[in-house]
Design an enzyme around this catalytic site. Structure first.
Site, PDB file in Angstrom:
ATOM      1  N   SER A   1     113.174  36.842  18.325  1.00 21.73           N
ATOM      2  CA  SER A   1     112.456  37.257  17.124  1.00 21.73           C
ATOM      3  C   SER A   1     111.186  36.464  16.894  1.00 21.73           C
ATOM      4  O   SER A   1     110.319  36.866  16.119  1.00 21.73           O
ATOM      5  CB  SER A   1     113.364  37.106  15.906  1.00 21.73           C
ATOM      6  N   GLY A   2     111.081  35.299  17.537  1.00 20.41           N
ATOM      7  CA  GLY A   2     109.976  34.397  17.262  1.00 20.41           C
ATOM      8  C   GLY A   2     110.403  33.221  16.411  1.00 20.41           C
ATOM      9  O   GLY A   2     109.600  32.342  16.106  1.00 20.41           O
TER      10      GLY A   2
ATOM     11  N   ASP B   1     116.127  30.039  15.921  1.00 17.64           N
ATOM     12  CA  ASP B   1     117.499  30.358  16.328  1.00 17.64           C
ATOM     13  C   ASP B   1     117.531  31.158  17.630  1.00 17.64           C
ATOM     14  O   ASP B   1     118.270  30.825  18.562  1.00 17.64           O
ATOM     15  CB  ASP B   1     118.212  31.139  15.225  1.00 17.64           C
TER      16      ASP B   1
ATOM     17  N   LEU C   1     111.219  42.595  19.687  1.00 17.30           N
ATOM     18  CA  LEU C   1     111.190  43.952  19.147  1.00 17.30           C
ATOM     19  C   LEU C   1     110.037  44.093  18.165  1.00 17.30           C
ATOM     20  O   LEU C   1     109.999  43.403  17.141  1.00 17.30           O
ATOM     21  CB  LEU C   1     112.514  44.271  18.444  1.00 17.30           C
TER      22      LEU C   1
ATOM     23  N   CYS D   1     119.806  47.509  10.095  1.00 15.79           N
ATOM     24  CA  CYS D   1     119.004  47.138  11.266  1.00 15.79           C
ATOM     25  C   CYS D   1     119.905  46.676  12.403  1.00 15.79           C
ATOM     26  O   CYS D   1     119.705  47.045  13.567  1.00 15.79           O
ATOM     27  CB  CYS D   1     118.005  46.048  10.885  1.00 15.79           C
TER      28      CYS D   1
ATOM     29  N   CYS E   1     112.350  42.285   5.446  1.00 15.57           N
ATOM     30  CA  CYS E   1     111.243  42.047   6.372  1.00 15.57           C
ATOM     31  C   CYS E   1     110.076  42.998   6.165  1.00 15.57           C
ATOM     32  O   CYS E   1     108.925  42.620   6.377  1.00 15.57           O
ATOM     33  CB  CYS E   1     111.739  42.111   7.811  1.00 15.57           C
TER      34      CYS E   1
END
Length: 393
Positions: free
Chosen positions: A8-9, A12, A32, A101, A198
């Site tokens: 995700s960037g 974690d 993604l 999601c 988000c």
């Protein structure tokens, strides 16, 4: 194993990918792209899936020496998460887009593509634990309950769990993850965690919905049906809300009033005293299970229920039954033929507060995630007083 690491960037997912590499797996990183505005920049802890996040994920992959790709799932994300979010609010429900999601994007669209490309598993940075038993794989809470994310994974099925890999599940704290990231030289070690929805990075859900739903004026009524105020759009309210009601008539007892329910057909918002937010029974459909329960679901069974990602689970009993027409509400899904009913153990737990149709309830037996359902209706705890003494589960 050949593993696709969803990056995700954030810190974690970067550490999860690093651990997969260190364990000797053949790892490929993928980010993604979910935003319809890929040039959007992140602001502190607000927003995700931005161009900045993509660059952070790429830098981490380069440091780890693994191939890296960006997959555009923005159209699928809009259809399955954003449009669903809007439709749920239009129907008077309060959805959880993070669960949707996970269900539709990360562990369906992504997982399906990964399997088609020959990957053995998808690794993510979720804090949850997988346990393989003779009866199949089980999803359990992470060792650190403060960071446990099993709630948002409650939508996963047994088939999906077979392809999941959660390297962070046994890590006791986020501080250890950040320290490990620093030791590995990952630049995201101190990157803030993302918060809020988000695709609504400023946190103004009501303002965002106003741009996607027609605002129709309506009445604010009390439980007896008396009009006590007006509103400019029912979608701007949610169960449990107190602020922003702007009621023209005070309550007879002088106490503040809260949103108790939303009636989408009549476009009314129902308000009442705080004690009416205390819920003793919930029920709903759109359910799924993480594996075979191992017992008859139509017979009441002891469990715990959690209705928010950071809420405490409460003891309860639950069972599966057919939906009767008498049980249906305005927020009930018309296609639901069966529902899960959960009665809170009012002897050993406080009632649930501010339960809204559309929320997701996740069922646990011990640390194991049994499954989840979408809440369609809730009953006030005071109506359960006659049965409270029998709820020793």
């Amino acid at each position: 194993m050949k593993i696709l690491a969803a990056m995700s960037g954030g810190v974690d997912s970067a550490v999860a990918a690093a651990r997969a590499v260190e364990a000797g797996h053949d790892v490929v990183g993928v980010h993604l792209a979910l935003s319809r505005m890929p040039g959007t920049l992140r602001t502190g802890s607000r927003g995700c899936c931005t161009i900045e996040d993509s660059m952070d994920a790429r830098r981490a992959a380069n440091l780890l020496g693994i191939p890296f790709y960006v997959w555009d799932f923005s159209e699928r994300f809009k259809e399955d998460v954003v449009d669903d979010f809007v439709a749920e609010y239009a129907a008077g429900r309060t959805p959880n887009p993070c669960l949707r999601c996970n269900e539709k994007i990360k562990f369906q669209a992504l997982l399906d593509k990964a399997i088609a490309l020959g990957f053995d598993a998808v690794a993510t940075g979720h804090y949850a634990t997988l346990i393989d038993t003779p009866d199949g794989r089980e999803l359990h809470r992470a060792s650190a309950w403060a960071k446990d994310q099993s709630y948002v994974l409650g939508v996963l099925t047994a088939e999906q769990l077979a392809y999941c890999y959660f390297p962070l599940g046994d890590t006791p704290s986020k501080e250890l993850i950040r320290r490990e990231a620093e030791e590995r030289g990952l630049q995201v070690a101190q990157k803030p965690d993302s918060h809020d929805i988000c695709f609504i990075p400023d946190g103004d859900t009501r303002g965002w919905l106003s741009g996607h739903l027609e605002r129709t004026a309506g009445q604010i009524v009390d439980e007896s049906g008396d009009v006590v105020g007006t509103h400019d759009g029912a979608h701007g309210f949610t169960v449990g809300q107190r602020r922003g009601l702007q009621l023209g008539r005070p309550a007879s007892d002088g106490q503040p009033r809260y949103v108790l329910s939303i009636r989408p057909v009549s476009n009314q918002v129902v308000v009442g005293p705080k004690d009416r937010l205390a819920i003793g029974r919930i029920a709903g459909g759109r359910y799924s299970f993480t594996g075979a329960p191992g017992f008859n679901l139509e017979t009441p069974f002891a469990c715990e229920v959690q209705i928010r990602a950071h809420a405490d689970p409460v003891p309860a009993k639950a069972w599966l039954r057919k939906v009767s027409e008498a049980d249906r509400t305005e927020q009930h899904r018309a296609e639901a033929t069966h529902e899960i009913v959960v009665e809170i153990d009012l002897v050993h737990a406080e009632p649930l507060l501010g339960v809204a149709p559309g929320q997701s309830a996740v069922l646990y037996i011990g640390t194991r995630v049994l499954g989840q359902f979408t809440i369609d209706r809730a009953e006030a705890a005071e109506t359960m007083s006659a049965v409270a003494s029998t709820l020793s589960v």
